[in-house]
Enzyme design. Structure first.
Site, PDB file in Angstrom:
ATOM      1  N   THR B  74       0.960  -1.164  -0.066  1.00 24.82           N
ATOM      2  CA  THR B  74       0.185   0.045   0.020  1.00 24.82           C
ATOM      3  C   THR B  74       0.733   1.404  -0.018  1.00 24.82           C
ATOM      4  O   THR B  74       0.566   2.134  -0.674  1.00 24.82           O
ATOM      5  CB  THR B  74      -0.899  -0.030   1.333  1.00 24.82           C
ATOM      6  OG1 THR B  74      -1.719  -0.976   1.025  1.00 24.82           O
ATOM      7  CG2 THR B  74      -1.564   1.258   1.310  1.00 24.82           C
ATOM      8  N   ASN B 152      -6.169  -9.789  -7.548  1.00 22.55           N
ATOM      9  CA  ASN B 152      -5.995 -10.598  -6.111  1.00 22.55           C
ATOM     10  C   ASN B 152      -7.241 -11.522  -5.741  1.00 22.55           C
ATOM     11  O   ASN B 152      -7.144 -12.467  -5.044  1.00 22.55           O
ATOM     12  CB  ASN B 152      -5.838  -9.724  -4.987  1.00 22.55           C
ATOM     13  CG  ASN B 152      -6.839  -8.349  -4.948  1.00 22.55           C
ATOM     14  OD1 ASN B 152      -7.072  -7.895  -5.944  1.00 22.55           O
ATOM     15  ND2 ASN B 152      -7.552  -8.397  -3.861  1.00 22.55           N
ATOM     16  N   GLN B 180       0.530  -9.103  -6.273  1.00 24.54           N
ATOM     17  CA  GLN B 180       0.186 -10.739  -6.580  1.00 24.54           C
ATOM     18  C   GLN B 180       0.959 -11.433  -7.394  1.00 24.54           C
ATOM     19  O   GLN B 180       0.860 -12.626  -7.563  1.00 24.54           O
ATOM     20  CB  GLN B 180      -1.443 -10.873  -6.802  1.00 24.54           C
ATOM     21  CG  GLN B 180      -2.490 -10.301  -5.884  1.00 24.54           C
ATOM     22  CD  GLN B 180      -2.299 -11.194  -4.503  1.00 24.54           C
ATOM     23  OE1 GLN B 180      -1.840 -12.223  -4.597  1.00 24.54           O
ATOM     24  NE2 GLN B 180      -3.028 -10.660  -3.444  1.00 24.54           N
ATOM     25  N   CYS B 326     -21.211 -10.353   2.966  1.00 22.56           N
ATOM     26  CA  CYS B 326     -21.215 -10.735   4.454  1.00 22.56           C
ATOM     27  C   CYS B 326     -19.806 -10.554   4.983  1.00 22.56           C
ATOM     28  O   CYS B 326     -19.625 -10.554   6.156  1.00 22.56           O
ATOM     29  CB  CYS B 326     -21.902 -11.596   4.869  1.00 22.56           C
ATOM     30  SG  CYS B 326     -23.618 -11.471   4.621  1.00 22.56           S
TER      31      CYS B 326
END
Lengths: 292, 388
Positions: B74, B152, B180, B326
């Site tokens: 990041t 990813n 990745q 979820c």
């Protein structure tokens, strides 16, 4: 990882009463696959005493959705319809030893399926489009009435709570301010309505009085492109302008929107509002008849 | 704490290789000095950082001076984009894709609020971008184009070299988020159109908290973290020497074994995927199955929801991930699957298996043994199971 209680995990791993009652006396269906959870409740009811003899559920959803469904059926078996009708989502959650805040909507779904089944037994037809009031969250099809009701029942004061309980505002986020306004009104926190204006308005393009047909079509296309399409795109949907017949605008919804249960809402409350706002107040939006 | 896991979630993070762990230890114990110090005790450590830099450069086909150590993928992404924007103040346009990692997407959305214009390229069903769309999107004021090497969630690989050539022909800078891809796909930056490339240590069996930003020699870029002179003034902050040496070792291991390991991993992945599709009805793979990382498969199980599958997997110690709403804490399913036009329903029921060289055939057997019953159980509860 969610912090589920042992009781939630127990009801998830060993769900009680799942399946379907053949020739059920009442059926309640809420949610949809698109929204990520759905519950179908069937009841066997003693016609004399109006007692719930049996209850079974079928649920598409996460661990807590399945656990909430299981818990709800356990709670209502043996109850009279009147007693069952008084169960709140908070009681379903309490039965399970609590749910994570972000999962409270699972208990709300249980409560709503129960309401729907009772209404179904009593022969009350709930007209989704009309009776439940103004649509606030287009992504999850949540109405103003539902937000007000749950806010009062569960003493909810923040928009985040409303999202946790109803999912409203959890999609594109366009209705967050609207939800805040509803909450403000509910809790008598009314803001100054005049000056600052509660809703965010995008700048209107110049004047939109007497337009030639060409100008109108151009303006419609511009509004679709800049205002409407970006919002639909966020949900994986799109819109195509098919035809313009005076003030009747025929469009086709594409992608996710084309089979979204709240697409009629999308058309009416969003596309039309925006076109009325930016093009002409006389505009009517119609979806092209096409079922594929 | 549980550690008897069948870990097929390697796109989330990977186990630290034992050789890599061993490499770190001296710098966490006896060699604690600051590599910038004048005394020999500290100064000798600078050469260890150089060794690590050289190993990373070899893996990437880069020059050692083109490697900047950072704290994570990041940070590398942020440093690349913000650094290029700040050295090109007149250019206000950025191009990226709708399927990037949040490190890029949320950064771009933030920049939009600060006066930048961002084009998000869409993808087709297989997860591929359109060169035509890219071509049309490039402007004279496009400062930087940022595209991931491999996705990813689906493992789908973008043709970064071709994208880069188009970007370079229009005078923009080209950044690749290769978090990745590194260690799974051979790469040679000496013959590449890539200007900047991000990678992360913990995706290739080094520890968390270390990453790399590759900056092509001659690239005008302002530093993102400002302070001391470390990393030749391009990234301030006392070097995380233990992790940097660990990453050097991980790069060396990846360089030695990339072909053989990927072959082994690919075979396991293919067997897992093929068996699932054959034995469980109403399943399909999301994304291009050809242009794809060897370790990843993203499979949708229709009529059921991903978190439920993961919870039942968890009982068997199986660790995977899902694109369901979820599991993310948000209420929307994976932005990657949605951008690909995967129906919401199937996105909710998607599971990502991502393997590494530490997985074994018997682990794949175990997954294949328990999965059919899990799917059957959840479909029995679902209101949507096909009845006819």
């Amino acid at each position: 990882m969610w912090n589920y209680t042992d009781k939630v995990l127990d009801h998830f791993h060993n769900p009680r009463n799942y399946g379907e009652i053949p020739n059920a006396d009442a059926t309640g269906e809420v949610g949809s696959m698109a929204c990520g959870d759905a519950l179908r409740l069937t009841l066997k009811i003693d016609k004399q005493t109006e007692k719930i003899l049996d209850a079974k559920f079928q649920t598409f959803g996460c661990g807590s959705a399945i656990a909430s469904s299981s818990a709800m059926t356990e709670m209502i078996k043996g109850m009279s319809l009147e007693e069952a009708g008084k169960i709140t989502n908070a009681e379903i959650s309490k039965f399970l030893g609590g749910l994570p805040p972000e999962k409270m909507h699972c208990s709300v779904m249980g409560k709503e399926a129960l309401e729907a089944a009772i209404a179904n037994y009593k022969g009350i037809k709930i007209e989704k489009d009309e009776e439940e009031g103004r649509l606030v969250c287009r992504c999850f099809g949540v109405t103003e009435d539902k937000i007000q009701k749950l806010a009062i029942e569960n003493n909810l004061h923040n928009v985040e709570d409303i999202t946790n309980y109803t999912k409203a505002g959890g999609g594109c986020g366009a209705c967050l301010q609207d939800i805040q306004d509803i909450l403000d009104a509910v809790w008598n926190n009314k803001k100054e309505k005049n000056s600052e204006g509660a809703s965010v308005k995008t700048e209107k393009p110049a004047e939109a009085k007497k337009l030639t047909t060409i100008q109108k079509i151009k303006l419609i296309e511009e509004t679709l492109e800049k205002i409407i399409r970006p919002s639909l795109n966020q949900d994986g949907g799109d819109i195509e302008l098919i035809d313009v017949d005076k003030n009747k605008i025929i469009v086709k919804l594409l992608g996710m929107c084309s089979h979204c249960p709240s697409s009629s809402f999308t058309i009416k409350s969003f596309v039309e509002t925006k076109l009325k706002e930016f093009v002409s107040p006389d505009i009517e939006v119609v979806e092209e008849n096409n079922n594929d | 704490m549980i550690n008897k896991a069948i870990y097929v979630d390697n796109n989330a993070t990977t186990p630290v290789a034992p050789e890599v762990y061993k490499e770190m230890i001296p710098y966490l114990t006896e060699y604690y000095a600051n590599p910038s110090s004048i005394h020999t005790f500290g100064g000798q450590l600078a050469s260890k950082i150089d060794e690590a830099r050289q190993k990373m450069a070899s893996l990437l086909g880069a020059l050692a001076t083109e490697i900047v150590f950072t704290s994570c993928g990041t940070e590398s992404d942020n440093a690349a984009i913000l650094g290029i924007l700040s050295s090109n103040p007149s250019k206000k346009h950025i191009i990226t894709t709708k399927v990037e990692h949040p490190a890029i997407l949320n950064l771009c959305q933030h920049l939009e609020k600060n006066g930048y214009d961002v084009t998000y390229l869409g993808v087709d069903k297989k997860g591929a971008i359109s060169f035509d769309e890219l071509h049309k999107s490039l402007r004279h004021d496009t400062a930087i184009v940022s595209v991931m090497y491999a996705n990813n969630e689906t493992g789908v690989i973008f043709p970064v070299e071709e994208i880069g050539r188009m970007v370079k022909s229009r005078g923009a800078m080209f950044h690749v988020d290769a978090v990745q891809a590194i260690g799974k796909i051979p790469i040679d930056l000496s013959k590449s159109s890539i200007d900047l490339l991000s990678l992360s240590g913990h995706k290739l069996h080094a520890p968390k908290g270390v990453g790399v930003l590759y900056i092509r020699r001659g690239t005008m870029i302002r530093p993102f973290i400002i302070g001391g002179h470390q990393e030749r003034g391009r990234r301030a902050g006392t070097e995380n020497i233990a992790s940097i040496c660990a990453l050097g070792k991980a790069a060396e291991l990846a360089n030695q074994n990339i072909a053989a390991e990927n072959d082994k991993v690919r075979k396991m992945r293919d067997r897992l995927e093929k068996s699932i599709l054959e034995t469980i009805p109403y399943t399909f793979v999301n994304g291009d199955t050809v242009n794809r990382l060897p370790n990843t498969t993203n499979i949708s199980f229709e009529f059921i929801e991903g978190e439920s599958i993961l919870l039942l997997f968890d009982q068997h110690g199986i660790c995977a991930s899902s694109g369901s709403a979820c599991t993310s804490g948000s209420l929307q399913p994976s932005h990657v699957l949605r951008a690909m036009g995967v129906p919401f329903t199937a996105a909710h029921g998607s599971i990502r298996f991502s393997l590494s060289r530490y997985n074994t055939d018997s682990e794949i057997d175990k997954i294949l043994e328990v999965l059919p019953a899990i799917i059957k159980k959840l479909r029995a509860i679902s209101p949507y199971t096909p009845k006819n």
